[in-house]
Design an enzyme around this catalytic site. Structure first.
Site, PDB file in Angstrom:
ATOM      1  N   PHE A  32       0.778  -1.278   0.275  1.00 27.30           N
ATOM      2  CA  PHE A  32      -0.046  -0.045   0.061  1.00 27.30           C
ATOM      3  C   PHE A  32       0.835   1.266  -0.096  1.00 27.30           C
ATOM      4  O   PHE A  32       1.943   1.193   0.655  1.00 27.30           O
ATOM      5  CB  PHE A  32      -0.788  -0.199   1.188  1.00 27.30           C
ATOM      6  CG  PHE A  32      -2.066   0.632   1.148  1.00 27.30           C
ATOM      7  CD1 PHE A  32      -3.527   0.210   0.995  1.00 27.30           C
ATOM      8  CD2 PHE A  32      -2.297   2.174   1.157  1.00 27.30           C
ATOM      9  CE1 PHE A  32      -4.409   0.675   0.762  1.00 27.30           C
ATOM     10  CE2 PHE A  32      -3.462   2.712   1.240  1.00 27.30           C
ATOM     11  CZ  PHE A  32      -4.739   2.232   0.986  1.00 27.30           C
TER      12      PHE A  32
ATOM     13  N   HIS B 221     -10.215   5.540   8.682  1.00 23.63           N
ATOM     14  CA  HIS B 221      -9.504   4.382   8.304  1.00 23.63           C
ATOM     15  C   HIS B 221      -8.058   4.349   8.711  1.00 23.63           C
ATOM     16  O   HIS B 221      -7.335   3.686   9.588  1.00 23.63           O
ATOM     17  CB  HIS B 221      -9.680   3.787   6.936  1.00 23.63           C
ATOM     18  CG  HIS B 221      -9.201   2.577   6.693  1.00 23.63           C
ATOM     19  ND1 HIS B 221      -9.997   1.364   7.082  1.00 23.63           N
ATOM     20  CD2 HIS B 221      -8.358   2.013   5.886  1.00 23.63           C
ATOM     21  CE1 HIS B 221      -9.587   0.532   6.591  1.00 23.63           C
ATOM     22  NE2 HIS B 221      -8.476   0.648   5.767  1.00 23.63           N
TER      23      HIS B 221
ATOM     24  N   VAL C 265       1.626   4.935   6.116  1.00 21.93           N
ATOM     25  CA  VAL C 265      -0.068   5.140   6.460  1.00 21.93           C
ATOM     26  C   VAL C 265      -0.288   6.779   6.208  1.00 21.93           C
ATOM     27  O   VAL C 265       0.354   7.675   6.693  1.00 21.93           O
ATOM     28  CB  VAL C 265      -0.301   4.815   7.599  1.00 21.93           C
ATOM     29  CG1 VAL C 265      -1.773   4.802   7.943  1.00 21.93           C
ATOM     30  CG2 VAL C 265       0.101   3.400   7.960  1.00 21.93           C
ATOM     31  N   ILE C 266      -1.133   7.019   5.177  1.00 24.71           N
ATOM     32  CA  ILE C 266      -1.309   8.423   4.681  1.00 24.71           C
ATOM     33  C   ILE C 266      -2.706   8.844   4.971  1.00 24.71           C
ATOM     34  O   ILE C 266      -3.642   8.119   4.586  1.00 24.71           O
ATOM     35  CB  ILE C 266      -0.888   8.680   3.546  1.00 24.71           C
ATOM     36  CG1 ILE C 266       0.709   8.400   3.306  1.00 24.71           C
ATOM     37  CG2 ILE C 266      -1.227  10.231   3.111  1.00 24.71           C
ATOM     38  CD1 ILE C 266       1.175   8.320   1.881  1.00 24.71           C
TER      39      ILE C 266
HETATM   40  N1  INI Z   1      -2.540   0.661   4.429  1.00 20.63           N
HETATM   41  C1  INI Z   1      -1.213   1.333   4.365  1.00 20.63           C
HETATM   42  O1  INI Z   1      -0.345   0.731   4.376  1.00 20.63           O
HETATM   43  N2  INI Z   1      -1.304   2.767   4.263  1.00 20.63           N
HETATM   44  C2  INI Z   1      -2.481   3.312   4.235  1.00 20.63           C
HETATM   45  O2  INI Z   1      -2.569   4.529   4.284  1.00 20.63           O
HETATM   46  C3  INI Z   1      -3.641   2.470   4.371  1.00 20.63           C
HETATM   47  N3  INI Z   1      -5.166   3.399   4.085  1.00 20.63           N
HETATM   48  O3  INI Z   1      -5.146   4.475   4.702  1.00 20.63           O
HETATM   49  O4  INI Z   1      -6.157   2.569   3.937  1.00 20.63           O
HETATM   50  C4  INI Z   1      -3.765   0.985   4.329  1.00 20.63           C
HETATM   51  N4  INI Z   1      -4.887   0.332   4.365  1.00 20.63           N
HETATM   52  C5  INI Z   1      -4.628  -1.019   4.099  1.00 20.63           C
HETATM   53  C6  INI Z   1      -4.556  -1.934   5.287  1.00 20.63           C
HETATM   54  O5  INI Z   1      -3.300  -1.714   5.651  1.00 20.63           O
HETATM   55  C7  INI Z   1      -4.818  -3.275   5.040  1.00 20.63           C
HETATM   56  O6  INI Z   1      -3.928  -3.821   4.240  1.00 20.63           O
HETATM   57  C8  INI Z   1      -6.300  -3.617   4.717  1.00 20.63           C
HETATM   58  O7  INI Z   1      -7.051  -2.707   5.529  1.00 20.63           O
HETATM   59  C9  INI Z   1      -6.722  -5.077   4.677  1.00 20.63           C
HETATM   60  O8  INI Z   1      -6.471  -5.566   6.010  1.00 20.63           O
END
Ligand code: INI
Length: 155
Positions: A23, A89, A82-83
């Site tokens: 991500f 979320h 994580v942004i």
């Molecule tokens: N995962 C990240 O690494 N960074 C993010 O900014 C992010 N946002 O903002 O949604 C994010 N979401 C995905 C999360 O880590 C999981 O992969 C997903 O929820 C499945 O469990």
């Protein structure tokens, strides 16, 4: 006389696991590049590094735990970005990533390094992933080497 313990940055012979989130890959691939550079410039051999990609930062801790328990790494470097977006979320993902990664280190005794950026914007994240603010992946790699060295000096 005061006894002072301090880890060094000699990485020769160390085995390092890296867990990196896909991500926000434009950011995390830069963190990974920085971490690999930090390891190699401090003597960690490529063949002693295992890179594991996971979907997002939420999945880092589970994977880091598996690596740490496997007995084949001396430390685990966790990388993610994580942004903040418009919903809540972000808060849950960042919180669980931090909590989970900390738990892995405490439960396994294997240094498990928090190299997860938490920023408001992608631009801020990129600044910290090889931009004007340095590379937190590089810093995380050095923290891993230092912690292995430090813990090895402790009874
Ligand atoms: N995962 C990240 O690494 N960074 C993010 O900014 C992010 N946002 O903002 O949604 C994010 N979401 C995905 C999360 O880590 C999981 O992969 C997903 O929820 C499945 O469990």
């Amino acid at each position: 006389m005061v006894r002072e313990l301090k880890g060094n940055l000699q990485g020769a012979g160390l085995r390092i696991g890296i867990v990196v989130a896909r991500f926000n890959e434009s950011v995390t691939s830069n963190l990974l590049r920085g971490a690999l550079e930090g390891l190699s410039t401090h003597g960690v051999h490529d063949s002693n590094v295992t890179v594991t990609w996971v979907p997002g930062s939420f999945e880092i801790a589970t994977t880091a735990k598996r690596l740490a328990e496997g007995g084949r790494v001396d430390a685990v470097v966790c990388l993610g970005a994580v942004i903040r977006h418009k919903t809540d979320h972000y808060r849950y993902v960042a919180g669980e990533a931090a909590r989970g990664i900390a738990e892995v280190g405490r439960e396994t005794g294997i240094p498990t390094i928090f190299g997860v950026l938490t920023t408001d914007t992608e631009a801020q994240a990129l600044e910290r992933a090889g931009g004007t603010e340095g590379n937190k992946g590089y810093d995380a790699a050095l923290a891993a080497i230092e912690m292995v060295s430090l813990l090895r000096q402790m009874p």
